[in-house]
Design an enzyme around this catalytic site. Sequence first.
Site, PDB file in Angstrom:
ATOM      1  N   LEU A 177       0.869  -1.079  -0.106  1.00 35.37           N
ATOM      2  CA  LEU A 177       0.078   0.080   0.065  1.00 35.37           C
ATOM      3  C   LEU A 177       0.807   1.469   0.018  1.00 35.37           C
ATOM      4  O   LEU A 177       0.392   2.261  -0.125  1.00 35.37           O
ATOM      5  CB  LEU A 177      -0.919  -0.117   1.368  1.00 35.37           C
ATOM      6  N   ARG A 178       2.034   0.999   0.205  1.00 38.29           N
ATOM      7  CA  ARG A 178       3.061   2.052   0.159  1.00 38.29           C
ATOM      8  C   ARG A 178       3.161   3.291   1.213  1.00 38.29           C
ATOM      9  O   ARG A 178       3.614   4.100   1.201  1.00 38.29           O
ATOM     10  CB  ARG A 178       3.104   2.692  -1.223  1.00 38.29           C
ATOM     11  N   ASP A 204       1.156  -9.858  -5.576  1.00 33.59           N
ATOM     12  CA  ASP A 204       2.532  -9.242  -5.167  1.00 33.59           C
ATOM     13  C   ASP A 204       2.418  -7.678  -5.991  1.00 33.59           C
ATOM     14  O   ASP A 204       3.462  -7.194  -6.470  1.00 33.59           O
ATOM     15  CB  ASP A 204       3.578 -10.179  -6.147  1.00 33.59           C
TER      16      ASP A 204
END
Lengths: 317, 427
Positions: free
Chosen positions: B64-65, B306
């Site tokens: 999700l950064r 991924d």
Amino acid sequence: MISRNPQLNRAGELQHLLTTEGLPVAILLDILDTAESFVGVTERDVKKIPLLRGKSVFNLFFEPSTRTRTTFEIAAKRLSADVHNLNIAVSAQSKGETLLDTVNNLSAMYADMFVVRHLQSGAAHLIAHHVQSDIHVINAGDGRHAHPTQALLDMFTIRRYKRDFQNLRVAIVGDILHSRVARSEIHALTTLGVPEVRVIAPKTLLPAKVERLGVHVYYDMVKGLKDVDVVMMLRLQNERMQSANLPSSEEYFKNYGLTQEKLSLAKPDAIVMHPGPLNRGVEIDSAVADGKQSVILPQVTYGIAVRMAVMSILAGN
Amino acid sequence: MRIHIKNGHVVDPVNGIDAVNDIFIAAGRILAIGDAPDGFHAARVIDAQSLVVCPGLVDLSVRLREPGLEYMATLESEMAAAVAGGVTSLACLPDTDPPLDEPGLVEMLKYRAKSLNLAHVYPIGALTQGLRGERLTEMAELSDAGCIGFGQSNVPLTNLRITMQAMRYAATFGFSVWLCPQEASLANDGVAHDGEIAARLGLPTIPVCAETVALSNIILLARETGVRLHLCRLSSMEGVGMVRDARQQGLSITCDVAINHLHLSEMDIGFFDSNCHLMPPLRALSDRDALRSGLQDDAIDAVCSDHAPVDEDAKLLPFGQAEVGATGVELLLPLTLKWGMEMRVPLIKRLAKITAIPARILGIDAGHLSLGATADLCIFDPEHYWRVAPSALKSQGKNTPYLGMELPGKVKFTLVNGDIVYEDQID
């Protein structure tokens, strides 16, 4: 997805020179034939011809180089181009500018041709993919990938001494794994119809699946050199000893260095080549490098004519 | 909201449902399947004629950064992407900046995710502090904060004693450990499979033995410590074989494969396509085929996306310098469907690989349509082919090797807790 052969334009002509892989035989021969016509020019008193008059050639060297950069510079100047040398290793990149930013900035200065050297494989492809369609890119060495003008000048040299490619046995000796020169030579030789290309190296200096490039693999130089017409030596970098590729340069020389004795296994008229710079006593014995079978200095001379040929062909397409 | 989903092809691997049926939803739960309960008045009727209605997808590997990497993607953008892909539960990886190694970070992430009211987020906490592989994290505290397992994302552990101790400590509390098998000293500075393409392109390589040597160590240590082990993103034929053997010897482990490795190989790198710079690297066609059949014969349990959104500039670099990863959460369904079509796997089994099975691996109550279950659903058109293009992706990352390809399976509605959180715009 990047799928079309990025070196050719829609008419199938050479748009960029990025690698010798996938180039049609006709284009390779055209470059060699054109270079043939320039050899005379380099031997004249007045060495300039006006084919690239008014064109701007940018030498973009992201990795230090003297020899290759100089020969490109001489070639461009003999074609009357304006040449600009940028040693980017110590300028923009150290200020954080990306590769494509640098290229875009120079494109805005009306560049016609970029000669690129970079330490990353694929850098020249990346640039070629992003420049405007009227700009030509010449790969002067990208990482371990390709060094097509070196391979072409080697082909030119072979043709000068051996006339044609159809009956030759060629051995490439040394650090194939890390060598862009070796990769480009292999593709050029197989495309030009050399029936037997051999690579000779210890297993630590060979890529996995190297045989898929169409070469015969030898670990023993005595067997590998038997009856070959051309011996192409590669430079061994000192850092190979640090990264556990080799124990020492002495042991390397003993097994893979070219001596007069080993050369005697090849055909009596075999020629010896090396892309330079030489490591005397590491990959090649001085007596061989300076001997009568060596064509190492003619290679350098022909390098200018071949680079002139590439530039003039690109400029015409 | 009371919702009536009408005439859909209902597929629920857990309850063995695979037939046209109606579903009735109220108060966020599945109230009935088949006939309408007495006095049921729907506020919304969804016509699911010729659509598949299945449990919301469960993705085992999403980045999700957040925190710290918002220039690549944000929670808002990636959660919107997840539900647009039909994903209603996801495990997010700890490779943020800073990594998810402190309870406060995990609580904040859970809170922010919950306030968006989209997919359910299940963080995988960092196994070691800063993912540095030196000191253990406070796993019990992190578990209380919401972590459902512990891992290293793609950051390798380089010290086997630390690996063993981390497993032992996790096993104390019954926590699962998630590891991507790659021996760092063999991967070295490699960026591509040690095969023909790397030989041609002159790319530094990661040999298959980087995976098998790591797998061997991890499997031995899992046996020694008794930890619950999940192996992430296998890439090689030999790797699949080792997992199969370990299971035959009675070791209870699970594993997944990423959508990219099910369909792509080293060949797809072409002329240095940096969207194919993935970790583990895309391997030979024989490896890809072994992964495809391994998923079919259940040597591999589940498929994950991924998901790794990357900003465009980070991909506009020479192959080896380009940032690793591909956006994928919106492609999990299409690429799993495509695999199943090509391998002739029944739809119900295909969907199990991205619903019931990953839910079981996560240990969460999701991935089924039992009466009374939370109404997390995905409604999609299996016949609708769509072209992967930047404009078709909600994710902030447009980096995918599948750009330009036509893929089957378009999500029409996604429901989370009985609310419609995504509805496809009619085109």
